[in-house]
Design a protein around this motif. Structure first.
Motif, mmCIF file in Angstrom:
data_model
loop_
_atom_site.group_PDB
_atom_site.id
_atom_site.type_symbol
_atom_site.label_atom_id
_atom_site.label_comp_id
_atom_site.label_asym_id
_atom_site.label_seq_id
_atom_site.Cartn_x
_atom_site.Cartn_y
_atom_site.Cartn_z
ATOM 1 N N HIS A 75 0.829 -1.211 0.000
ATOM 2 C CA HIS A 75 0.000 0.000 0.000
ATOM 3 C C HIS A 75 0.867 1.267 0.000
ATOM 4 O O HIS A 75 0.517 2.263 -0.636
ATOM 5 C CB HIS A 75 -0.931 0.024 1.231
ATOM 6 N N LEU A 76 1.999 1.194 0.702
ATOM 7 C CA LEU A 76 2.922 2.336 0.751
ATOM 8 C C LEU A 76 3.471 2.636 -0.648
ATOM 9 O O LEU A 76 3.531 3.801 -1.061
ATOM 10 C CB LEU A 76 4.077 2.056 1.724
ATOM 11 N N ALA A 77 3.856 1.591 -1.376
ATOM 12 C CA ALA A 77 4.387 1.773 -2.735
ATOM 13 C C ALA A 77 3.342 2.433 -3.635
ATOM 14 O O ALA A 77 3.653 3.346 -4.415
ATOM 15 C CB ALA A 77 4.834 0.430 -3.314
ATOM 16 N N ALA A 78 2.091 1.987 -3.506
ATOM 17 C CA ALA A 78 0.998 2.558 -4.314
ATOM 18 C C ALA A 78 0.755 4.031 -3.924
ATOM 19 O O ALA A 78 0.522 4.886 -4.792
ATOM 20 C CB ALA A 78 -0.277 1.751 -4.114
ATOM 21 N N ALA A 79 0.819 4.323 -2.618
ATOM 22 C CA ALA A 79 0.612 5.693 -2.129
ATOM 23 C C ALA A 79 1.724 6.618 -2.625
ATOM 24 O O ALA A 79 1.459 7.753 -3.038
ATOM 25 C CB ALA A 79 0.566 5.704 -0.602
ATOM 26 N N GLU A 80 2.957 6.118 -2.589
ATOM 27 C CA GLU A 80 4.097 6.919 -3.052
ATOM 28 C C GLU A 80 3.989 7.236 -4.538
ATOM 29 O O GLU A 80 4.338 8.330 -4.985
ATOM 30 C CB GLU A 80 5.413 6.169 -2.767
ATOM 31 N N LYS A 81 3.485 6.276 -5.294
ATOM 32 C CA LYS A 81 3.302 6.498 -6.739
ATOM 33 C C LYS A 81 2.255 7.599 -6.968
ATOM 34 O O LYS A 81 2.469 8.522 -7.767
ATOM 35 C CB LYS A 81 2.864 5.200 -7.423
ATOM 36 N N ALA A 82 1.141 7.533 -6.248
ATOM 37 C CA ALA A 82 0.079 8.542 -6.371
ATOM 38 C C ALA A 82 0.590 9.920 -5.934
ATOM 39 O O ALA A 82 0.301 10.937 -6.565
ATOM 40 C CB ALA A 82 -1.129 8.141 -5.530
ATOM 41 N N TYR A 83 1.376 9.924 -4.871
ATOM 42 C CA TYR A 83 1.939 11.179 -4.343
ATOM 43 C C TYR A 83 2.845 11.840 -5.381
ATOM 44 O O TYR A 83 2.693 13.022 -5.704
ATOM 45 C CB TYR A 83 2.721 10.892 -3.058
ATOM 46 N N ASP A 103 -10.636 8.505 -2.885
ATOM 47 C CA ASP A 103 -9.344 8.149 -3.433
ATOM 48 C C ASP A 103 -8.269 9.200 -3.156
ATOM 49 O O ASP A 103 -7.253 9.241 -3.819
ATOM 50 C CB ASP A 103 -9.452 7.913 -4.941
ATOM 51 N N SER A 104 -8.524 10.073 -2.188
ATOM 52 C CA SER A 104 -7.541 11.112 -1.904
ATOM 53 C C SER A 104 -6.309 10.500 -1.248
ATOM 54 O O SER A 104 -6.349 9.425 -0.641
ATOM 55 C CB SER A 104 -8.128 12.175 -0.976
ATOM 56 N N ILE A 105 -5.205 11.223 -1.367
ATOM 57 C CA ILE A 105 -3.933 10.748 -0.831
ATOM 58 C C ILE A 105 -3.993 10.648 0.688
ATOM 59 O O ILE A 105 -3.411 9.755 1.291
ATOM 60 C CB ILE A 105 -2.777 11.655 -1.296
ATOM 61 N N ARG A 106 -4.747 11.552 1.330
ATOM 62 C CA ARG A 106 -4.849 11.510 2.797
ATOM 63 C C ARG A 106 -5.576 10.254 3.259
ATOM 64 O O ARG A 106 -5.189 9.644 4.258
ATOM 65 C CB ARG A 106 -5.548 12.776 3.327
ATOM 66 N N THR A 107 -6.611 9.854 2.536
ATOM 67 C CA THR A 107 -7.338 8.632 2.893
ATOM 68 C C THR A 107 -6.419 7.416 2.804
ATOM 69 O O THR A 107 -6.398 6.565 3.686
ATOM 70 C CB THR A 107 -8.551 8.428 1.951
ATOM 71 N N ILE A 108 -5.651 7.376 1.716
ATOM 72 C CA ILE A 108 -4.720 6.251 1.509
ATOM 73 C C ILE A 108 -3.684 6.218 2.623
ATOM 74 O O ILE A 108 -3.433 5.181 3.240
ATOM 75 C CB ILE A 108 -4.013 6.365 0.131
ATOM 76 N N TYR A 109 -3.073 7.377 2.895
ATOM 77 C CA TYR A 109 -2.022 7.427 3.923
ATOM 78 C C TYR A 109 -2.580 7.200 5.332
ATOM 79 O O TYR A 109 -1.922 6.583 6.167
ATOM 80 C CB TYR A 109 -1.275 8.766 3.859
ATOM 81 N N THR A 110 -3.790 7.683 5.603
ATOM 82 C CA THR A 110 -4.396 7.484 6.925
ATOM 83 C C THR A 110 -4.660 6.000 7.169
ATOM 84 O O THR A 110 -4.386 5.470 8.256
ATOM 85 C CB THR A 110 -5.714 8.287 7.055
ATOM 86 N N SER A 111 -5.183 5.334 6.157
ATOM 87 C CA SER A 111 -5.431 3.891 6.244
ATOM 88 C C SER A 111 -4.130 3.137 6.497
ATOM 89 O O SER A 111 -4.051 2.225 7.332
ATOM 90 C CB SER A 111 -6.085 3.424 4.942
#
Length: 461
Positions: A75-83, A103-111
């Protein structure tokens, strides 16, 4: 060159870890972690994600913490790509925050933050067990990754703020620098574990480049030659090193009709935007400090060098002057209140010079095609004083015709301390679209908010 295979990299990591007596009970897991973060450190998100997902598949009998960490890392790799692709920008809907979207970056990172918090708690509660060292390591890393994620969310907020400022007429770059530096100070040494060093290095590189570019922007707006030059050069060097990371990575692409080619990896949008921001500042720096820079070379070479900048302010103004028979175009710096003003170029920090008075408070720091026309300067200063309210709106073009000297003046102010003036020794209309649009376009491109409009992928700017 090809990146070494994941298995080879993992094998090398294992060899390195075997020599570490403190962590010998968990060489395999630590090698996996090092391989993953090495890939993330070179912005290879897809490879990193695939790698931990395969590892998760082959480690189904492993403990719950290890499985949780592998899932979180994917999930971190996917979040970093989106970021890094900046896809989260401008997702505001009505009055809602862009972070309220699913699908916001904050939702991904918070999860992700919540997943890792569970690993931290599990590790702290694990007394004894089959692999206490592994639980301890995973707990420690997860705790530091939580700080990294918090830092990422704050920087994502910062980019969102910058993007929202793109519609403003004026931006205080110093305030932005202050905000950025406080985030950096807050999370300094919070994710320092050796395994996380590639992540820490890439984070530091990004924030350093952004800070130096914003500092340079603020210093150009104060007409400070040396500090802006040093920050611009440092950001340029760091961006070059960063760019080399992508140049060294190759990806195989298959042809439609068979065969395949090796191509350099396409850098993410964030890197490309920082590069663009640097080039915009280089063009502005070359224009504002044209006099000091031109002293270091010949006129023809200076023209060749400025022609490479985008936009080429010197070239654009020169062709405008030739086309419309303009007497003078000047960039005036209002240095009132600036105790450090000493004129063109670099000055020793301890050298003393009396503060400018009278007309010297309004020097033409750029004047084309020749030196400023002295006979027009009292008029110029009078118009700047009388029409200050209009000019301070930062988007208005002021027109003035002086019957006595049969001259027309057009003025506009791209930013608080600078005014652009165009002088004709003939009568010109207040509504002449050629002159108005030229000044508006020139003024708009010099505004500090201009580079921020292209932060969002696909946006014009």
């Amino acid at each position: 060159m090809n990146i070494m295979s994941d298995s080879h990299l993992t094998h090398r990591c294992k060899m390195n870890i075997m020599s570490d007596s403190h962590l010998t009970p968990v060489p395999v897991e630590q090698a996996v972690l090092q391989t993953f973060f090495s890939q993330l450190g070179i912005f290879s998100y897809d490879r990193a994600k695939d790698y931990v997902e395969k590892e998760k598949e082959s480690s189904k009998t492993a403990g719950a913490s290890w499985a949780s960490v592998l899932a979180a890392l994917a999930h971190l790799a996917a979040a970093e790509k989106a970021y890094h692709n900046m896809t989260f920008l401008g997702q505001k809907l009505g009055g809602q925050s862009f972070f309220s979207r699913k699908d916001s970056i904050r939702t991904i990172y918070t999860s992700l933050h919540n997943e890792l918090k569970k690993v931290v708690t599990t590790g702290r509660n694990a007394v004894g067990g089959t692999a206490p060292h592994l639980e301890e390591l995973l707990s420690h890393l997860s705790e530091q990754l939580c700080y990294f994620i918090q830092a990422r969310m704050e920087i994502a907020d910062f980019y969102e703020k910058m993007y929202s400022l793109s519609s403003q007429k004026s931006v205080n770059s110093e305030e932005l620098v202050s905000t950025l530096e406080s985030v950096l100070h807050k999370y300094s040494s919070r994710f320092h574990h050796p395994i996380l060093s590639p992540l820490e290095s890439s984070f530091q590189l990004e924030v350093d480049v952004l800070t130096q570019l914003l500092k340079c922007q603020a210093q150009i707006s104060e007409w400070k030659f040396l500090p802006s030059l040093l920050n611009l050069h440092s950001a340029h060097s760091k961006l070059h090193s960063w760019g080399q990371i992508f140049e060294k990575q190759r990806e195989t692409r298959k042809h439609l009709f068979g065969g395949q080619i090796q191509k350099a990896v396409q850098p993410p949008h964030l890197f490309l935007w920082l590069l663009k921001f640097k080039n915009i500042l280089l063009a502005k720096f070359s224009f504002y400090f044209h006099e000091a820079l031109s002293r270091q070379t010949t006129l023809s070479e200076m023209k060749t060098l400025t022609a490479k900048t985008a936009p080429d302010y010197f070239g654009k103004i020169s062709s405008f002057i030739r086309k419309y028979d303009v007497v003078n175009v000047s960039l005036i710096f209002d240095n009132r209140g600036s105790e450090s003003f000493q004129g063109h170029g670099y000055h020793h920090p301890h050298s003393y010079r009396e503060a400018p008075k009278g007309v010297d408070q309004y020097p033409a720091v750029v004047s084309l095609p020749n030196d400023r026309p002295v006979m027009h300067w009292p008029n110029v200063i009078m118009i700047m004083s009388d029409r200050a309210a209009d000019l301070n709106m930062l988007d208005k073009v002021v027109h003035f015709f002086d019957d006595k000297v049969q001259s027309t003046y057009y003025l506009t102010r791209p930013e608080p301390h600078f005014t652009i003036i165009v002088i004709f020794e003939s009568k010109k209309s207040e509504k002449d679209s050629h002159f108005i649009s030229f000044l508006q376009e020139l003024s708009s491109s010099l505004k500090n908010s201009k580079p921020f409009s292209s932060l969002k992928p696909g946006s014009k700017g």
